[in-house]
Write a protein that holds these residues in place. Structure first.
Motif, short mmCIF file in Angstrom:
data_model
loop_
_atom_site.label_atom_id
_atom_site.label_comp_id
_atom_site.label_asym_id
_atom_site.label_seq_id
_atom_site.Cartn_x
_atom_site.Cartn_y
_atom_site.Cartn_z
N CYS A 62 46.90 39.25 30.93
CA CYS A 62 45.59 39.90 31.10
C CYS A 62 44.43 38.91 30.99
N GLY A 63 44.42 38.12 29.92
CA GLY A 63 43.31 37.18 29.70
C GLY A 63 43.20 36.17 30.84
N GLN A 64 44.37 35.74 31.31
CA GLN A 64 44.38 34.77 32.42
C GLN A 64 43.75 35.38 33.67
N LYS A 65 44.07 36.64 33.92
CA LYS A 65 43.49 37.32 35.10
C LYS A 65 41.98 37.42 34.97
N TRP A 66 41.50 37.78 33.79
CA TRP A 66 40.04 37.87 33.60
C TRP A 66 39.39 36.50 33.87
N GLY A 67 40.11 35.45 33.48
CA GLY A 67 39.58 34.09 33.65
C GLY A 67 39.48 33.66 35.11
N PHE A 68 40.13 34.39 36.02
CA PHE A 68 40.06 34.03 37.45
C PHE A 68 38.75 34.45 38.11
N VAL A 69 37.99 35.31 37.44
CA VAL A 69 36.72 35.76 38.03
C VAL A 69 35.78 34.55 38.12
N PRO A 70 35.32 34.23 39.33
CA PRO A 70 34.51 33.01 39.48
C PRO A 70 33.14 33.12 38.78
N PRO A 78 27.35 41.26 42.21
CA PRO A 78 28.00 42.05 41.15
C PRO A 78 29.49 41.76 40.98
N ARG A 79 29.98 42.04 39.76
CA ARG A 79 31.40 42.05 39.43
C ARG A 79 31.76 43.50 39.08
N TYR A 80 33.01 43.86 39.30
CA TYR A 80 33.43 45.23 38.99
C TYR A 80 34.68 45.23 38.12
N LYS A 194 47.00 39.54 50.06
CA LYS A 194 46.52 38.66 48.99
C LYS A 194 47.13 37.28 49.19
N PRO A 195 46.47 36.15 48.96
CA PRO A 195 45.06 36.04 48.62
C PRO A 195 44.16 36.42 49.81
N PRO A 196 42.86 36.65 49.55
CA PRO A 196 42.18 36.53 48.25
C PRO A 196 42.57 37.68 47.32
N PHE A 197 42.72 37.34 46.04
CA PHE A 197 43.01 38.34 45.03
C PHE A 197 41.72 39.07 44.65
N PRO A 198 41.86 40.32 44.17
CA PRO A 198 40.65 41.07 43.83
C PRO A 198 39.75 40.34 42.83
N ALA A 199 40.32 39.53 41.95
CA ALA A 199 39.49 38.83 40.97
C ALA A 199 38.45 37.95 41.66
N VAL A 200 38.75 37.53 42.88
CA VAL A 200 37.81 36.69 43.64
C VAL A 200 37.06 37.53 44.68
N PHE A 204 34.04 46.10 47.41
CA PHE A 204 32.86 45.76 48.21
C PHE A 204 32.74 44.23 48.41
N GLY A 205 33.89 43.58 48.45
CA GLY A 205 33.93 42.13 48.69
C GLY A 205 33.53 41.28 47.51
N GLN A 206 33.39 41.90 46.34
CA GLN A 206 32.93 41.17 45.15
C GLN A 206 34.07 40.99 44.12
N PRO A 207 33.94 40.02 43.22
CA PRO A 207 34.98 39.81 42.20
C PRO A 207 35.24 41.08 41.39
N THR A 208 36.52 41.44 41.28
CA THR A 208 36.89 42.72 40.67
C THR A 208 38.16 42.56 39.84
#
Ligand SMILES: Cc1cc2nc3c(=O)[nH]c(=O)nc-3n(C[C@H](O)[C@H](O)[C@H](O)COP(=O)(O)O)c2cc1C
Ligand code: SF4
Length: 433
Positions: A62-70, A78-80, A194-200, A204-208
């Motif tokens: 989980c933490g690693q995934k959160w860390g992928f948000v640019p 926005p981020r979601y 994927k890619p791009p993964f939702p984190a990127v 709405f095309g934004q990091p999620t």
């Protein structure tokens, strides 16, 4: 085997779903307050240290995934944060209980996650059939807004976090994160490559970030009691408390909480063992997508790494137990009907493959099987893997392969005898109902 439940300790307690109860009895929203006083990087670091792995199916850290948000300088806008409450995997019913009994634990986890990834907007995407849970989650969101835990000034910190509840319309594929996001955007629930993964690039095309309900319900515990405490529960192959959904041919089916990595045989013992004094034939350990385990393969720890080593997966922890009277051809046919019905139809190997293998197995079960059918089945299943937009296609092929390979003699007997040697009441339809 004794274990004091943590995630499920309030299940069945009157009033446990209210914010007053949660704050009074369970230190509710203390962890979110603490997290908002920390930097996003500190929160992510704590969750990384806990080694919490996603409870939705893939088991990604989980933490690693959160860390992928640019960083905003790299991807502005926005981020979601999206809570995946679409729980539709056959045999899985843990998120439903969390939403019903302790919705604030998930909401508090969402606030912490939103802070960690810099999101101002959060959504709970809730399965269409969960009508009463949707109402309850909506009430919980309103309670949290009224106290200032969502809105423009969360806990008086000046931080804005909004929460919206969105109801799905009953499609399994909308549990797949990119299908979910397509649906949330107002389109058909088509998954995306994927890619791009939702984190990127997500909503709405934004990091999620998309997280499962149970994953988020674990997050306040980590912030409140610390990563080391969380890690002290479970095994290196899967840390923290874990909800297991046990159904099928056991004396006491239901939801059980144990440290992640509980031995499968001990879990079956907690569920009263195989019903009617019968012998165990097989177990599906992680929802209908998981490869099946024979009875002699069930001495295994129910964590991500151990089950992967055993050739299957923890998935959604939907544990379906099959006794000795189960016809494995019928059981597989049942599972394949589901996947054929739920394929979104975008990719040829999935759209056609799920139909072919369902028809082949149905034909074998009904007595029309031909020599060579099993080879065709395995050939089609092989071609359904790694060739499609999402893994629903693989998820249909895995049971097809594993049931056929592990119980080949049963499939061959059906073909030889031109019919099912088992009585009809042995069908897994009852187990999956
Ligand atoms: C066909 C399919 C259905 C899925 N259904 C669900 C679901 O109902 N709930 C869920 O949380 N994850 C589901 N997932 C997994 C999600 O795509 C995603 O990995 C998950 O929500 C991430 O959350 P986590 O990291 O907290 O586990 C599904 C995946 C696939 C391929
Ligand atoms: S693999 Fe199946 S469910 Fe997934 S996108 Fe392709 S057709 Fe749709």
């Amino acid at each position: 085997m004794s274990f004091d439940p943590i995630l499920s300790r309030r299940f069945g307690t009157p009033g446990s779903h209210t914010i007053d109860f949660y704050e009074r009895e369970d230190r509710g929203y203390q962890a979110a307050r603490k997290a908002l006083g920390m930097t996003a990087a500190q929160v992510i670091d704590e969750v990384k240290k806990s080694e919490l792995r996603g409870r939705g199916g893939a088991g990604f850290p989980c933490g690693q995934k959160w860390g992928f948000v640019p960083a905003p300088k790299d991807v502005p806008g926005p981020r979601y944060l999206v809570v995946n409450a679409d729980e539709s995997e056959p045999g899985t019913f843990k998120d439903r209980a969390l939403l019903w009994y302790t919705p604030h634990a998930m909401l508090e986890g969402a606030i912490i996650a939103a802070h960690a990834i810099g999101a101002e907007s959060c959504y709970v995407y809730i399965r269409g059939e969960f009508a009463r849970e949707a109402v309850r989650v909506g009430e919980a969101v309103r309670e949290a807004y009224a106290k200032g835990y969502f809105g423009r000034n969360v806990f008086g910190t000046g931080r804005r976090i909004e929460m919206t509840v969105h109801r799905g319309a009953g499609a399994y594929i909308c549990g797949e994160e990119t299908g979910l996001l397509s649906s949330l955007e107002g389109g058909r629930g088509y998954p995306k490559i994927k890619p791009p993964f939702p984190a990127v690039k997500g909503l709405f095309g934004q990091p999620t970030i998309v997280n499962n309900v149970e994953t988020l319900a674990c997050v306040p515990l980590i912030l409140d009691r610390g990563a080391e405490w969380f890690k002290s529960i479970g095994t290196p192959g899967g840390t923290g408390p874990k909800l297991y959904c046990v159904s099928g041919h056991v004396e006491r089916p239901g939801l059980f909480e144990f440290p992640c990595g509980v031995n499968l045989r001990a879990l079956l013992g907690a569920a009263g063992g195989v019903w009617k004094g019968r012998r165990l034939k097989a177990v599906i350990p992680g929802g209908s997508s998981a490869k099946i385990l024979r009875a002699d393969e069930t001495d295994v720890a129910m964590d991500f790494a151990s089950l992967q080593k055993a050739g299957t997966m923890l998935g959604s922890a939907g544990v379906i137990v099959l006794d000795e009277t189960t016809c494995m051809v019928n059981a597989l046919w049942n599972v394949l009907r589901f996947f054929h019905h739920e394929s979104c139809g975008q990719c040829t190997p999935c759209r056609e493959g799920t139909g072919w293998i369902e028809k082949l197995v149905g034909r074998i079960e009904r007595g029309g099987g031909k020599q060579g059918d099993l080879d065709t089945l395995l050939d089609v299943a092989a071609n359904m893997q790694g060739t499609t937009v999402c893994v629903l296609s693989d998820a249909a092929a895995w049971p097809a392969e594993s049931y056929t390979l592990k119980f080949r003699d049963e499939f061959e007997e059906h073909i030889r005898r031109k019919g099912c040697p088992f009585k009809k009441e042995s069908a897994m339809a009852g187990a999956l109902a």
